[in-house]
Design a protein around this motif. Structure first.
Motif, PDB file in Angstrom:
ATOM      1  N   PHE A 159      -4.764   7.201 -10.851  1.00  0.00           N
ATOM      2  CA  PHE A 159      -3.311   7.326 -10.888  1.00  0.00           C
ATOM      3  C   PHE A 159      -2.740   5.986 -10.455  1.00  0.00           C
ATOM      4  CE2 PHE A 159       0.487   8.081  -8.292  1.00  0.00           C
ATOM      5  CZ  PHE A 159       1.251   8.945  -9.057  1.00  0.00           C
ATOM      6  N   LEU A 161       0.497   3.994  -9.658  1.00  0.00           N
ATOM      7  CA  LEU A 161       1.922   3.802  -9.408  1.00  0.00           C
ATOM      8  C   LEU A 161       2.122   2.446  -8.714  1.00  0.00           C
ATOM      9  CD1 LEU A 161       4.909   4.705  -9.015  1.00  0.00           C
ATOM     10  CD2 LEU A 161       4.184   5.860  -6.928  1.00  0.00           C
ATOM     11  N   TYR A 489      -1.138   6.348   2.389  1.00  0.00           N
ATOM     12  CA  TYR A 489      -1.410   6.705   1.003  1.00  0.00           C
ATOM     13  C   TYR A 489      -0.397   7.735   0.474  1.00  0.00           C
ATOM     14  CZ  TYR A 489      -4.618   8.539  -2.633  1.00  0.00           C
ATOM     15  OH  TYR A 489      -5.190   8.944  -3.789  1.00  0.00           O
TER      16      TYR A 489
HETATM   17  C1  LIG Z   1      -7.136   2.500  -0.030  1.00  0.00           C
HETATM   18  C2  LIG Z   1      -5.861   2.718  -0.761  1.00  0.00           C
HETATM   19  C3  LIG Z   1      -5.844   3.521  -1.872  1.00  0.00           C
HETATM   20  C4  LIG Z   1      -4.662   3.683  -2.600  1.00  0.00           C
HETATM   21  N1  LIG Z   1      -4.687   4.409  -3.761  1.00  0.00           N
HETATM   22  C5  LIG Z   1      -3.590   4.416  -4.572  1.00  0.00           C
HETATM   23  C6  LIG Z   1      -3.649   5.026  -5.867  1.00  0.00           C
HETATM   24  O1  LIG Z   1      -4.648   5.612  -6.271  1.00  0.00           O
HETATM   25  N2  LIG Z   1      -2.563   4.944  -6.666  1.00  0.00           N
HETATM   26  C7  LIG Z   1      -1.416   4.318  -6.262  1.00  0.00           C
HETATM   27  O2  LIG Z   1      -0.469   4.275  -7.037  1.00  0.00           O
HETATM   28  N3  LIG Z   1      -1.325   3.731  -5.038  1.00  0.00           N
HETATM   29  C8  LIG Z   1      -2.391   3.774  -4.185  1.00  0.00           C
HETATM   30  N4  LIG Z   1      -2.327   3.179  -2.947  1.00  0.00           N
HETATM   31  C9  LIG Z   1      -1.092   2.537  -2.536  1.00  0.00           C
HETATM   32  C10 LIG Z   1      -0.379   3.289  -1.429  1.00  0.00           C
HETATM   33  O3  LIG Z   1       0.172   4.469  -1.949  1.00  0.00           O
HETATM   34  C11 LIG Z   1       0.656   2.332  -0.843  1.00  0.00           C
HETATM   35  O4  LIG Z   1      -0.042   1.329  -0.129  1.00  0.00           O
HETATM   36  C12 LIG Z   1       1.614   3.043   0.055  1.00  0.00           C
HETATM   37  O5  LIG Z   1       2.434   3.900  -0.684  1.00  0.00           O
HETATM   38  C13 LIG Z   1       2.463   2.083   0.874  1.00  0.00           C
HETATM   39  O6  LIG Z   1       3.106   1.153   0.086  1.00  0.00           O
HETATM   40  P1  LIG Z   1       3.019  -0.377   0.506  1.00  0.00           P
HETATM   41  O7  LIG Z   1       1.594  -0.698   0.783  1.00  0.00           O
HETATM   42  O8  LIG Z   1       3.724  -1.167  -0.524  1.00  0.00           O
HETATM   43  O9  LIG Z   1       3.812  -0.426   1.903  1.00  0.00           O
HETATM   44  P2  LIG Z   1       5.290  -0.902   2.175  1.00  0.00           P
HETATM   45  O10 LIG Z   1       6.211  -0.184   1.254  1.00  0.00           O
HETATM   46  O11 LIG Z   1       5.343  -2.397   2.169  1.00  0.00           O
HETATM   47  O12 LIG Z   1       5.510  -0.387   3.649  1.00  0.00           O
HETATM   48  C14 LIG Z   1       5.192  -1.161   4.821  1.00  0.00           C
HETATM   49  C15 LIG Z   1       5.860  -0.529   6.039  1.00  0.00           C
HETATM   50  O13 LIG Z   1       7.266  -0.647   5.927  1.00  0.00           O
HETATM   51  C16 LIG Z   1       7.873   0.625   6.008  1.00  0.00           C
HETATM   52  N5  LIG Z   1       8.993   0.661   5.050  1.00  0.00           N
HETATM   53  C17 LIG Z   1       8.983   0.281   3.758  1.00  0.00           C
HETATM   54  N6  LIG Z   1      10.175   0.530   3.200  1.00  0.00           N
HETATM   55  C18 LIG Z   1      10.955   1.078   4.155  1.00  0.00           C
HETATM   56  C19 LIG Z   1      12.280   1.583   4.182  1.00  0.00           C
HETATM   57  N7  LIG Z   1      13.051   1.597   3.113  1.00  0.00           N
HETATM   58  N8  LIG Z   1      12.722   2.078   5.319  1.00  0.00           N
HETATM   59  C20 LIG Z   1      11.976   2.087   6.430  1.00  0.00           C
HETATM   60  N9  LIG Z   1      10.718   1.638   6.462  1.00  0.00           N
HETATM   61  C21 LIG Z   1      10.206   1.147   5.338  1.00  0.00           C
HETATM   62  C22 LIG Z   1       6.774   1.603   5.625  1.00  0.00           C
HETATM   63  O14 LIG Z   1       6.966   2.883   6.191  1.00  0.00           O
HETATM   64  C23 LIG Z   1       5.550   0.954   6.203  1.00  0.00           C
HETATM   65  O15 LIG Z   1       5.449   1.263   7.562  1.00  0.00           O
HETATM   66  C24 LIG Z   1      -3.483   3.046  -2.172  1.00  0.00           C
HETATM   67  C25 LIG Z   1      -3.480   2.274  -1.011  1.00  0.00           C
HETATM   68  C26 LIG Z   1      -4.660   2.092  -0.318  1.00  0.00           C
HETATM   69  C27 LIG Z   1      -4.633   1.210   0.893  1.00  0.00           C
END
Ligand SMILES: Cc1cc2nc3c(=O)[nH]c(=O)nc-3n(C[C@H](O)[C@H](O)[C@H](O)COP(=O)(O)OP(=O)(O)OC[C@H]3O[C@@H](n4cnc5c(N)ncnc54)[C@H](O)[C@@H]3O)c2cc1C
Length: 737
Positions: A159, A161, A489
């Motif tokens: 998946f 996104l 996640y």
């Molecule tokens: C091992 C692993 C597997 C994964 N597998 C998948 C997958 O299969 N498919 C997929 O699509 N994705 C996958 N992901 C991605 C995962 O869903 C994202 O890493 C996650 O949703 C967080 O997004 P980000 O890393 O961009 O964090 P960010 O959005 O940069 O967040 C960083 C911090 O800032 C905070 N923050 C961000 N925006 C705001 C706001 N507006 N208000 C307040 N606080 C905020 C967050 O809460 C967090 O604490 C995976 C990630 C990992 C590490």
């Protein structure tokens, strides 16, 4: 142990059995789910545990050894859990509880193994929730394991996104993945060009298909959508480099690059064409919303499994800690009880255990709720269609009316004839359940993983140095780190908090919440030891604070409860999660009390188990009430400016001379006055005149009441600790260290 209390009733003899869990989590009558639990457990504690023990988590690569796990999933029926019987599955009907139980079992040993299996379902979920009939048929049967005599390998999915920074993250509307028309011959199906880069995509090392979120970059495509990509499509299907993860290494994760030409029939949910423009039936947000609201519950339960799995290894370590020392001869307290002679060690384990219980209860309640909601949602869609209600606006209007009826129903007294009519209305039932599901899902994801992660640290600490080594039984350090991914996640904590700040304001939810307060008082009346009364008072305080904050402003006159003010809204959401988890925990223990005696395997020793689980409820309710009280008090008072030793502040103070005068009229007033300015102008040594409580006297009453409502909660903890020191555990862990 250090405690001075003696148990009032029989103490718990063994750790809660499968039969106990089946009753608490309500699958005692579901033989199919019981079988699934057993087969998932055999994979988890067999091949998966052996992979961890063999050090397979030490590489980021997708190895041949890790790949054998997929076959083990297929053979055990885990892969087929997602499918309908006609698609190659074995469970008919909604599968939220089934998937949660399977993930729970796998995460009991390794979070990566659980995530790998869940990610396959996550890839199928957009198709399952919003796909066309043909898409469902095609991909479900391709992904189903081969039937006996069939010679094919099941397709694995991913998946996609999340995208390379600066895209996606919390704001899933910001997509850089693009969709354009590649070719569109007259009378033929359009061919689309998909350009998508993924970041952190699970299962990518072996996925045969990917469901990807993309936005339109072509005026001939109206909106964003999700699109299915297949290995073998024309163009680039590059799996990218493996992510250098510190967690979940038994799953495959990487940053893929796709540049592929696919037919328009791959748009999830199909499309229509109007005036030469392709209009996807669902934009990507609609699909993702339908998917995540279910799958996030399962992720939350993975952390619950970790906490509960820590109990047995910790008990074993604590008891055996001094064996072999000269001073610890068999039969001595030091030999038999080890660190469990000490109250703190037991109390801390009780805290870990109580959190595990509460989070499992919350998560499984949410999973069951979605099982109930799924068919109702289909019924709702059919009813609206039949009534000619189409389009988002018309649907929202119709549901508003149903919500008003739901609120009216909740206000009717028992026995009112109008109740029967409203209760039979599927739209009303949907409105009621949907409002609760909209809170329980983000609450499970947020609280189970966030607070769960904090408590996993506690669990690790109870094992001392051993806890942070690879040799630690139960792989506790891995689980501690892994739980942080579970908090991230499928949307990090901010996403869940943001969602809660909206869904918890629903009148339909709040009306049910008010009834739950009364429900908890009722339970407390019959079962005072559950802590239900403490919880009811904390819930009342939360509701008071919620209402207060809707109107209150800060010292600068700015409104407190509003979207950008996350310091207010997010904190209140956190407080609610504690309360929801505690409520679910209490309800599960009542279920065990009601149904346990009917099962001979449970009935034996039930009194001791019930006493222990009830004491855990009380302990957890006290903790939850404390957290809610702390958060609410900060919000109610924290945004007022503290009075200072200035002209304005002095207005609220006594002058020492006038106080002397008052004393002759009101004897004793001098000793009660705290803020007195001396004739020399000096004032007491503190921050300023004490702040008043104008507008929040009721809050202080509630807080006072809550403090006294904690009565007995530490006795419950002492009893639980005593039970932990006596409970029998197996000789050895049933999976390798
Ligand atoms: C091992 C692993 C597997 C994964 N597998 C998948 C997958 O299969 N498919 C997929 O699509 N994705 C996958 N992901 C991605 C995962 O869903 C994202 O890493 C996650 O949703 C967080 O997004 P980000 O890393 O961009 O964090 P960010 O959005 O940069 O967040 C960083 C911090 O800032 C905070 N923050 C961000 N925006 C705001 C706001 N507006 N208000 C307040 N606080 C905020 C967050 O809460 C967090 O604490 C995976 C990630 C990992 C590490």
């Amino acid at each position: 142990m250090g405690s001075t209390t003696t148990p009032l009733v029989e103490t718990m003899r063994t750790l809660p059995s499968d039969a106990v869990r089946q009753i608490q989590w309500r699958f005692a009558d579901r033989y199919d789910l019981q079988m699934l639990v057993q087969s998932a457990r055999s994979v988890a504690r067999g091949p998966v545990a052996r992979l961890v023990a063999a050090g397979e988590r030490n590489t980021h690569e997708w190895t041949a050894a890790k790949n054998t796990m997929l076959e083990a999933f297929d053979a055990a029926g885990i892969t087929a859990t997602f499918m309908e019987p006609e698609e190659g599955g074995f469970i008919a009907g909604p599968k939220n509880l089934a998937l949660s139980l399977a993930a729970f079992e796998l995460a009991w040993v390794d979070g990566g193994a659980a995530t790998g299996s869940l990610a396959g379902f996550l890839a199928l979920a957009p198709i399952h929730e919003r796909g066309t009939e043909e898409q469902v048929k095609k991909y479900m049967s391709l992904a189903a394991p081969a039937q006996p005599g069939e010679d094919r390998k099941p397709w694995r999915g991913a998946f996609a996104l999340t995208e390379p920074i600066p895209y996606v993250g919390v704001d899933t509307g910001m997509l850089s993945g693009k969709l354009r028309v590649a070719e569109w011959k007259d009378g033929e199906e359009p061919m689309l060009q998909v350009d998508k880069r993924g970041r952190f995509i699970t299962n990518i090392g072996f996925a045969n298909f990917v469901t990807a979120a993309v936005d339109s970059a072509d005026e001939r495509i109206k909106s964003s959508c999700m699109v299915i990509l297949e290995e073998g499509d024309e163009g680039i299907y590059d799996r990218g480099t493996p992510t250098k993860k510190l967690v979940h290494q038994l799953s495959s994760t990487g940053d893929p690059i796709f540049n592929l030409k696919v037919p328009a029939s791959r748009i999830v949910g199909g499309y229509t064409i109007k005036d030469g423009v392709i209009i996807p039936n669902f934009d990507h947000s609609e699909v993702i919303e339908a998917v995540f609201r279910r799958t996030r519950v399962t992720v939350g339960l993975m952390t619950s499994a970790k906490l509960l799995s820590a109990v047995e290894p910790v008990i074993r370590y604590q008891r055996g800690r001094f064996r072999g020392a000269e001073t610890a001869t068999p039969g001595s307290l030091r030999y038999e009880m080890g660190i469990q002679q000490r109250e703190d060690a037991l109390h801390r384990l009780v805290d870990v255990w109580a959190t595990g219980e509460a989070s499992a209860s919350l998560g499984f309640a949410a999973a069951r709720l979605f099982d109930e909601l799924d068919p109702l949602e289909r019924e709702k869609t059919a009813i609206l269609k039949e009534r000619g209600i189409t389009g988002k606006r018309a649907e929202i209007k119709a549901m508003r009316e149903a919500e008003a009826r739901a609120i009216a129903l909740l206000a009717l007294p028992e026995g009112d004839p109008k109740r029967t009519e409203l209760e039979a209305d599927p739209l009303v039932r949907y409105a009621l359940l949907d409002a609760v599901a909209n809170v329980l899902c983000p609450a499970t994801k947020l609280w189970n993983t966030g607070q769960g992660s904090n408590m996993m640290r506690e669990a690790v600490s109870l094992m001392g140095g051993y806890g942070i080594t690879e040799d630690c039984p139960g792989f506790l350090a891995n689980k501690w780190m892994d739980s942080q991914l579970e908090a991230t996640y499928e949307g990090p904590e901010a996403v869940q908090r943001r969602q809660l700040t909206i869904t918890m304001t629903s009148e339909v939810f709040l009306a049910q919440f008010r009834r739950w307060i009364a429900e908890m008082r009722g339970i407390a009346s019959d079962r005072p030891g559950t802590g239900a009364c403490t919880l009811a008072t904390a819930m009342t305080m939360w509701l008071w604070t919620f209402n207060h904050l809707q109107k209150a402003t800060d010292a600068n006159g700015k409104k407190l409860y509003q979207g950008p003010r996350q310091g207010v809204t997010f904190a209140l959401a956190d407080a609610l999660c504690w309360l929801m988890a505690s409520r679910c925990q209490i309800l599960d223990v009542l279920e065990l009390e009601a149904k346990g005696p009917q099962d001979p395997a449970v009935a034996e020793g039930l009194a001791g188990t019930l006493q222990f689980l009830t004491d855990l409820c009380h302990t957890q309710a006290a903790r939850a009430a404390g957290e809610a009280s702390r958060i609410c008090a900060e919000l109610v008072y924290g945004y007022n400016r503290h009075p200072a030793w200035d002209a304005e502040g002095y207005k609220a103070c006594f002058l020492s001379d006038e106080l002397d005068e008052y004393e002759s009229i009101i004897p004793g007033i001098t000793s009660a006055a705290t803020d007195v300015i001396a004739a020399t102008g000096t004032h007491p040594v503190k921050a300023g005149p004490c702040a008043g409580c104008a507008g929040s006297v009721d809050f202080l009453h509630l807080q006072n009441k809550l403090a006294t409502c904690l009565t007995g909660s530490r006795l419950a903890k002492d009893r639980a600790a005593e039970a932990v020191s006596k409970v029998m555990i197996p000789e050895a862990l049933d999976y390798p260290a």
